[in-house]
Design an enzyme around this catalytic site. Structure first.
Site, short mmCIF file in Angstrom:
data_model
loop_
_atom_site.label_atom_id
_atom_site.label_comp_id
_atom_site.label_asym_id
_atom_site.label_seq_id
_atom_site.Cartn_x
_atom_site.Cartn_y
_atom_site.Cartn_z
CB SER A 1 26.15 -18.81 -25.80
OG SER A 1 26.27 -18.39 -27.13
CE LYS B 1 27.60 -13.54 -24.60
NZ LYS B 1 27.82 -13.99 -23.21
P1 NAP Z 1 24.79 -8.31 -15.98
O1 NAP Z 1 23.89 -8.31 -14.80
O2 NAP Z 1 25.48 -7.04 -16.31
O3 NAP Z 1 25.83 -9.50 -15.84
C1 NAP Z 1 27.17 -9.42 -16.21
C2 NAP Z 1 28.02 -9.72 -15.01
O4 NAP Z 1 29.37 -9.83 -15.41
C3 NAP Z 1 27.92 -8.64 -13.94
O5 NAP Z 1 27.81 -9.27 -12.68
C4 NAP Z 1 29.23 -7.91 -14.06
O6 NAP Z 1 29.60 -7.37 -12.78
C5 NAP Z 1 30.16 -9.02 -14.54
N1 NAP Z 1 31.29 -8.52 -15.32
C6 NAP Z 1 31.25 -7.71 -16.40
N2 NAP Z 1 32.48 -7.47 -16.84
C7 NAP Z 1 33.32 -8.15 -16.02
C8 NAP Z 1 34.72 -8.29 -15.95
N3 NAP Z 1 35.53 -7.67 -16.83
N4 NAP Z 1 35.26 -9.07 -14.98
C9 NAP Z 1 34.45 -9.69 -14.08
N5 NAP Z 1 33.12 -9.60 -14.08
C10 NAP Z 1 32.56 -8.83 -15.05
O7 NAP Z 1 24.00 -8.71 -17.31
P2 NAP Z 1 22.97 -9.86 -17.75
O8 NAP Z 1 22.11 -9.21 -18.76
O9 NAP Z 1 22.38 -10.57 -16.61
O10 NAP Z 1 23.95 -10.86 -18.57
C11 NAP Z 1 24.49 -12.03 -17.97
C12 NAP Z 1 24.97 -13.00 -19.05
O11 NAP Z 1 23.86 -13.42 -19.86
C13 NAP Z 1 25.99 -12.41 -20.03
O12 NAP Z 1 26.91 -13.42 -20.38
C14 NAP Z 1 25.14 -12.03 -21.22
O13 NAP Z 1 25.89 -11.96 -22.40
C15 NAP Z 1 24.16 -13.19 -21.23
N6 NAP Z 1 22.91 -12.92 -21.93
C16 NAP Z 1 22.03 -12.01 -21.43
C17 NAP Z 1 20.79 -11.84 -22.03
C18 NAP Z 1 19.76 -10.92 -21.42
O14 NAP Z 1 18.62 -10.86 -21.89
N7 NAP Z 1 20.09 -10.19 -20.38
C19 NAP Z 1 20.47 -12.56 -23.19
C20 NAP Z 1 21.41 -13.44 -23.72
C21 NAP Z 1 22.62 -13.64 -23.07
P3 NAP Z 1 30.60 -6.09 -12.68
O15 NAP Z 1 30.09 -5.06 -13.65
O16 NAP Z 1 30.51 -5.69 -11.24
O17 NAP Z 1 31.96 -6.59 -13.04
#
Ligand code: NAP
Ligand code: COA
Length: 281
Positions: free
Chosen positions: A148, A166
């Protein structure tokens, strides 16, 4: 500090953990922590290059990896990936629903398709993963972790689409905890705060704003993928066997002070970008 300073190296030995979006960022950090305690990994994402790199990294930690290029919006593709993973690694014990998309955009400028894209990847994609994994999780009496975000319970400017998606994920988590408890399946959400070095932070924390933002976080720092990976292993493990239907916020206390500072920072950044565009800079 690594996870094996505290958890046994064989805590998940030979078990299958399947992670949507497991090829980068926080989700890859989660995968690394499960690999460190003996798990094998199923991962899906769209980019084959990212999947190849993640596979090599996880194999170097000793995990067997079943990697599949699939879009979580495509139910059949996801179901096929999970079936192949089962054939290669055995039925999954833990599902992590981590695939998501995000971009900051004022609500009055989000197009219907932009809103739908985030809802489809985050919320519908999460349902697809849970639905497709159900039979395997029922067999293993496994568990689901939903990734989330603070946007689910705290309004952040320019995040109307993400907040809706979310919040929907967290309520679905509670529904599934209620309905699937009788199959021994536990469901819990994790809401990470800003996590250093990730795509989410690159997209949402304006340049030069990391310093002021960190000052608003009670613990004084951004999180790391390991912070979320270690929590994931705990929640999926027998140590958490009576925990279900819960949202665990792992944000260093960031959301305690609300979203006001972040909103001011990103509004200033968007206004600057707009004036630079108008000036042709
Ligand atoms: P990220 O590296 O971009 O992770 C997202 C992943 O999902 C990527 O591996 C992406 O790979 C995959 N993805 C995106 N669209 C997709 C689709 N349609 N089908 C299959 N795979 C898909 O970003 P992150 O920042 O680490 O975020 C990871 C998770 O943590 C997310 O749920 C995000 O909302 C959550 N979150 C992140 C933060 C933060 O500070 N970064 C904070 C709170 C929550 P491809 O593009 O190759 O598909
Ligand atoms: N601002 C406003 N709207 C945007 C946008 C932005 N920065 N980026 C994309 N959109 C809109 C597009 O204009 C399009 O709407 P339209 O058809 O009405 O013009 C819609 O979103 C879909 O865009 P598209 O590029 O086709 O989406 P996609 O399905 O290929 O990708 C995204 C989904 C947009 C979420 C993309 O950013 C993505 O793949 N993100 C994954 C990685 C990520 O976000 N990681 C961080 C997780 S916290």
């Amino acid at each position: 500090m690594t996870i094996t300073s505290y958890f046994a190296k064989d805590l998940f030995l030979g078990q299958t953990v399947f992670i949507t979006g497991g090829s980068s960022g926080i989700n890859l950090g989660i995968a690394r922590n499960f690999a460190a305690v003996g798990a094998n990994l199923g991962i899906v994402g769209r980019s084959p290059e990212k999947l190849d790199a993640a596979t090599a990294e996880l194999q170097a930690l000793g995990a067997q990896v079943s990697a599949h290029s699939a879009d979580v919006r495509d139910y059949m593709a996801l179901e096929t990936a999970m079936q192949r993973c089962r054939e290669e690694l055995g039925p999954m014990q833990t599902l992590v629903c981590g695939a998501a998309g995000n971009f900051p955009c004022p609500a009055e400028q989000i197009t219907p398709n932009g809103f739908k894209s985030v809802m489809d990847i985050d919320l519908l994609g999460t349902f697809h993963a849970c639905r497709a994994a159900f039979e395997q999780l029922k067999e293993t009496r496994g568990n689901i972790l939903f990734i989330s975000a603070g946007q689910a319970f705290m309004p952040y400017a320019f995040q109307a689409h993400v907040g809706a998606a979310k919040a929907g994920i967290d309520q679905m988590m509670r529904n599934l905890a209620l309905e699937w408890g009788r199959f021994g399946i536990r469901c819990n959400s994790i809401a990470p705060g800003p996590i250093e070095g990730t795509e989410g932070v690159r997209r949402l924390v304006p340049k030069d704003s990391a310093g002021p933002l960190k000052k608003t976080i009670p613990l004084g720092r951004f999180g790391t993928p390991d912070d979320i990976g270690q929590l994931s292993v705990f929640l999926a493990s027998p140590l958490a066997s009576y925990i279900t239907g819960t949202l665990v916020v792992a944000d260093g206390g960031q959301n305690l002070s609300g979203s006001g500072v972040w909103t001011q920072l990103i509004m200033a950044e968007m206004a600057k970008a707009k004036s630079e565009r108008l000036l042709g800079l």
